[in-house]
Design a protein around this motif. Structure first.
Motif, PDB file in Angstrom:
ATOM      1  N   TYR A  98      33.614  24.479  35.323  1.00 11.82           N
ATOM      2  CA  TYR A  98      34.971  25.030  35.375  1.00 11.82           C
ATOM      3  C   TYR A  98      35.368  25.567  34.004  1.00 11.82           C
ATOM      4  CZ  TYR A  98      36.252  23.413  40.069  1.00 11.82           C
ATOM      5  OH  TYR A  98      36.334  23.243  41.422  1.00 11.82           O
TER       6      TYR A  98
ATOM      7  N   LEU B 244      28.829  46.098  49.823  1.00 10.05           N
ATOM      8  CA  LEU B 244      27.519  45.515  49.548  1.00 10.05           C
ATOM      9  C   LEU B 244      26.715  46.360  48.574  1.00 10.05           C
ATOM     10  CD1 LEU B 244      26.623  44.340  53.155  1.00 10.05           C
ATOM     11  CD2 LEU B 244      27.120  42.898  51.189  1.00 10.05           C
TER      12      LEU B 244
ATOM     13  N   LEU C 221      29.533  22.781  41.458  1.00 10.51           N
ATOM     14  CA  LEU C 221      30.902  23.286  41.578  1.00 10.51           C
ATOM     15  C   LEU C 221      31.268  23.507  43.049  1.00 10.51           C
ATOM     16  CD1 LEU C 221      32.995  24.024  39.437  1.00 10.51           C
ATOM     17  CD2 LEU C 221      32.437  26.398  39.855  1.00 10.51           C
TER      18      LEU C 221
ATOM     19  N   ILE D 295      19.983  43.507  50.482  1.00 12.39           N
ATOM     20  CA  ILE D 295      21.134  43.393  51.382  1.00 12.39           C
ATOM     21  C   ILE D 295      20.680  43.003  52.784  1.00 12.39           C
ATOM     22  CG2 ILE D 295      22.965  44.692  52.542  1.00 12.39           C
ATOM     23  CD1 ILE D 295      23.172  46.348  49.907  1.00 12.39           C
TER      24      ILE D 295
ATOM     25  N   LEU E 171      40.759  26.575  42.899  1.00 12.78           N
ATOM     26  CA  LEU E 171      40.373  27.820  43.577  1.00 12.78           C
ATOM     27  C   LEU E 171      40.794  29.037  42.760  1.00 12.78           C
ATOM     28  CD1 LEU E 171      40.965  27.417  47.388  1.00 12.78           C
ATOM     29  CD2 LEU E 171      38.985  28.428  46.282  1.00 12.78           C
TER      30      LEU E 171
ATOM     31  N   PHE F 192      36.421  30.722  53.516  1.00 16.10           N
ATOM     32  CA  PHE F 192      35.811  29.485  54.014  1.00 16.10           C
ATOM     33  C   PHE F 192      36.855  28.461  54.412  1.00 16.10           C
ATOM     34  CE2 PHE F 192      36.585  27.321  50.038  1.00 16.10           C
ATOM     35  CZ  PHE F 192      36.365  28.274  49.065  1.00 16.10           C
TER      36      PHE F 192
ATOM     37  N   ALA G  68      39.340  33.352  50.532  1.00 13.65           N
ATOM     38  CA  ALA G  68      37.979  33.306  49.990  1.00 13.65           C
ATOM     39  C   ALA G  68      36.939  33.272  51.099  1.00 13.65           C
ATOM     40  CB  ALA G  68      37.823  32.082  49.088  1.00 13.65           C
TER      41      ALA G  68
ATOM     42  N   PHE H 250      45.297  42.678  47.074  1.00 17.87           N
ATOM     43  CA  PHE H 250      43.912  42.591  46.624  1.00 17.87           C
ATOM     44  C   PHE H 250      43.363  43.985  46.318  1.00 17.87           C
ATOM     45  CE2 PHE H 250      39.386  41.102  47.481  1.00 17.87           C
ATOM     46  CZ  PHE H 250      39.310  40.431  46.270  1.00 17.87           C
TER      47      PHE H 250
ATOM     48  N   ILE I 226      40.307  45.361  55.386  1.00 18.68           N
ATOM     49  CA  ILE I 226      39.810  45.046  56.728  1.00 18.68           C
ATOM     50  C   ILE I 226      39.480  43.568  56.830  1.00 18.68           C
ATOM     51  CG2 ILE I 226      37.925  45.460  58.352  1.00 18.68           C
ATOM     52  CD1 ILE I 226      37.878  48.312  57.337  1.00 18.68           C
TER      53      ILE I 226
ATOM     54  N   VAL J 100      47.179  37.069  42.153  1.00 16.90           N
ATOM     55  CA  VAL J 100      46.461  35.991  42.839  1.00 16.90           C
ATOM     56  C   VAL J 100      47.449  34.973  43.386  1.00 16.90           C
ATOM     57  CG1 VAL J 100      44.867  34.052  42.545  1.00 16.90           C
ATOM     58  CG2 VAL J 100      44.334  36.237  41.525  1.00 16.90           C
ATOM     59  N   LEU J 101      48.475  34.637  42.593  1.00 13.09           N
ATOM     60  CA  LEU J 101      49.472  33.687  43.069  1.00 13.09           C
ATOM     61  C   LEU J 101      50.210  34.241  44.280  1.00 13.09           C
ATOM     62  CD1 LEU J 101      50.833  32.293  39.698  1.00 13.09           C
ATOM     63  CD2 LEU J 101      49.192  31.264  41.272  1.00 13.09           C
TER      64      LEU J 101
ATOM     65  N   LEU K  71      44.546  30.561  49.580  1.00 14.99           N
ATOM     66  CA  LEU K  71      43.344  31.086  48.928  1.00 14.99           C
ATOM     67  C   LEU K  71      42.077  30.724  49.671  1.00 14.99           C
ATOM     68  CD1 LEU K  71      44.128  30.625  45.148  1.00 14.99           C
ATOM     69  CD2 LEU K  71      43.981  32.735  46.445  1.00 14.99           C
ATOM     70  N   GLU K  72      42.124  29.602  50.405  1.00 16.29           N
ATOM     71  CA  GLU K  72      40.900  29.184  51.085  1.00 16.29           C
ATOM     72  C   GLU K  72      40.497  30.168  52.158  1.00 16.29           C
ATOM     73  OE1 GLU K  72      39.593  25.153  52.318  1.00 16.29           O
ATOM     74  OE2 GLU K  72      41.475  24.623  51.347  1.00 16.29           O
TER      75      GLU K  72
END
Lengths: 256, 285
Positions: free
Chosen positions: A10, A101, B88, B270, B104, A256, A254, A187, A140, A241-242, A250-251
């Motif tokens: 971290y 990608l 992590l 990819i 996060l 997940f 992100a 974003f 999207i 971000v906040l 945020l989970e």
């Protein structure tokens, strides 16, 4: 042991960002720890330099335009990709995500050649289109994430009560999924505001977004004005971000 | 109006985006591929197909060396990101701490803070008169600054920092879906924590490891900002050759050929990545 390792990682992630912010408020020309006094002179320098101010202005309205366009074309696409039952949907999904990608240096090289041949190179439009191509997939993604959770029965209920499909979508669905859409727009703005690789190939004199201006500055000088520019950008991103965190968590953001 | 209403809605909704991508993403890439098979003379591209650019690339030990160095740098970065990212991700996937949103933000903000800024942070830390060297010299541990920047070390550290969040996010997703009871079961049956990790957790998280590694590797081999700023043009990588050919030398056909080599590498990675994430999402059954 594991705790120590985790804490160290971290710290590793945060260290360079913290150092940049501390250097921006530091009075000396070289950053040492502990800092040698507090000063706002590097920020004054940043705000006094015309090229940085022009770059900041360009990045800001480019970011807003990018976010708006990304939502305008990304949201309908997300609706079709989540709700639609048609052949080739998975393929289309992959195609739509492909700008994410592919390394941006490749997109940048290709666009530079393409826009030059069209005679559009070094224009604001080329820059804007380039940014939208790489930010639309993010919109999207966030819009789809919220759409999956939306119960289509609500929209059907509105329609059975006499609302047109369009009206049902705008007044019911959009109201529910708005946080995801706004988070996607924020974003998109952040990605555009900090985009370097793609912008580098599409900029010209008088058309340099902030990250490019910073890069040019860093190639020739190493003084803490660059730290002030960076600290400012970090502040902007942190606020964004906040904002995203409040809107959709945020989970989920992100993935997940 | 009647003709319009007969268009399937999906096509209408997807139309603008697909059109944008076909015209401004696919077509440029196709053009780039085309240009890589041409030659350039006196600032003009002559449109006669030739393999000249590829022959030039693959017959010159300098370019092959750069390609090799790029791949090695990518491999080292990926391995380091895996070693640092795993604990992590484990922590993020398991923690119930109320500080989790803050953690996060820690992981996500480097992702959103521009690459130039993150490189600059490392420059402040690693330069000859930077923070680390100043501390070493002031503390009396070193007489002369350690060479931390303008070499492979500096480039690797910054690459690791820039791409570590991608590894962490790939791994967290998989680790979160992993049933904690499996690990407990292994340990109540007598496995040591290490053995339980090696025989249960690690194999089950393999899809995440694969996906994260491919992602970090493909991002690392296509980065040129980090090598320019922290390598000071002393660490040559393939994307830097592309950048120079396109924006300094203006030899577009050769730049395009280099880009195409990188493109083939990336697309292969990819494809593997998509297969790995699909397996990760399904979970190993």
């Amino acid at each position: 042991m594991l705790r120590a390792v985790t804490a160290a990682v971290y710290a590793f992630l945060l260290l360079p960002l913290v150092v940049v912010v501390l250097a921006a408020f530091n009075a000396g020309n070289y950053f040492t720890f502990p800092p040698q006094g507090f000063s706002l002179k590097w920020f004054a320098n940043f705000f006094a330099r015309r090229e940085f101010m022009q770059a900041l202005w360009l990045s800001t309205h480019l970011g807003v335009a990018t976010a708006a366009l990304s939502v305008l074309i990304g949201l309908p696409a997300a609706v079709a990709l989540v709700r639609g039952r048609f052949r080739g949907r998975d393929g289309l999904n992959a195609f739509v995500m492909s700008p994410l990608l592919l390394p941006q240096i490749l997109t940048g090289v290709a666009m530079l050649q393409f826009f030059t041949m069209l005679g559009w190179a070094q224009t604001y439009w080329a820059l804007l289109i380039g940014h939208v191509v790489v930010t639309a997939p993010y919109v999207i993604r966030t819009a789809s994430a919220t759409l999956y959770h939306f119960d289509p029965a609500l929209e059907e209920a509105a329609q059975s009560l006499g609302a047109s499909p369009l009206r049902a979508f705008f007044e019911v669905t959009l109201g529910v999924i708005k946080p995801g859409v706004v988070a996607g727009a924020i974003f998109a703005f952040a990605i555009s505001f900090d985009n370097f690789t793609l912008s580098l190939f599409l900029t010209a004199a008088g058309l340099t977004p902030l990250p490019i201006e910073l890069f040019a500055y860093l190639k020739y000088s190493f003084d803490p004005t660059a730290a002030a520019v960076s600290a400012f950008a970090i502040g902007v991103v942190l606020v964004l971000v906040l904002g995203i965190a409040r809107l959709m968590g945020l989970e989920e953001f992100a993935g997940f | 109006m009647r003709a319009l209403s007969r268009v399937p809605p999906a096509a209408l909704l997807l139309g603008p985006l697909v059109l944008l991508l076909v015209v401004f993403f696919s077509a440029p890439l196709a053009l780039m591929l085309g240009i890589s098979f041409t030659r350039e003379s006196f600032g003009q591209i002559s449109w006669q197909p030739t393999l000249l650019q590829y022959a030039r690339f693959f017959s010159d030990t300098f370019y092959l060396g750069v390609l090799w160095d790029t791949l090695v740098l990518g491999a080292i970065t990926t391995a380091a990101a895996l070693v640092m990212g795993y604990p992590l991700a484990w922590h993020l996937a398991r923690t119930t701490s109320r500080w989790k949103p803050v953690l996060l933000v820690f992981v996500l903000s480097p992702l959103l803070v521009g690459i130039v800024i993150r490189c600059y942070g490392w420059m402040i830390l690693l330069a000859d008169r930077g923070l680390v060297n100043a501390m070493l010299i002031d503390g009396g541990w070193r007489a002369k600054p350690l060479p931390l920047m303008y070499n492979r070390f500096g480039v690797t550290v910054a690459l690791l920092h820039v791409f570590l969040p991608f590894m962490v996010l790939s791994l967290t997703g998989v680790l979160k879906r992993l049933d904690p009871h499996l690990l407990e079961a292994a340990m109540t049956l007598g496995a040591s924590p290490l053995r339980a990790f090696l025989e249960v957790t690690l194999p089950l998280s393999l899809p995440g490891i694969l996906a994260g590694s491919l992602l970090v590797f493909s991002l690392a081999i296509s980065s040129f900002v980090v090598p320019i700023l922290l390598g000071g043009f002393k660490v040559q990588v393939l994307p830097m050759i592309i950048y120079e050919q396109m924006l300094s030398v203006f030899d577009w056909p050769f730049g395009a050929a280099n880009a195409f080599v990188l493109l083939v590498l990336s697309v292969a990675l990819i494809a593997l990545y998509i297969r790995a994430t699909e397996r990760a999402l399904r979970g190993i059954r």
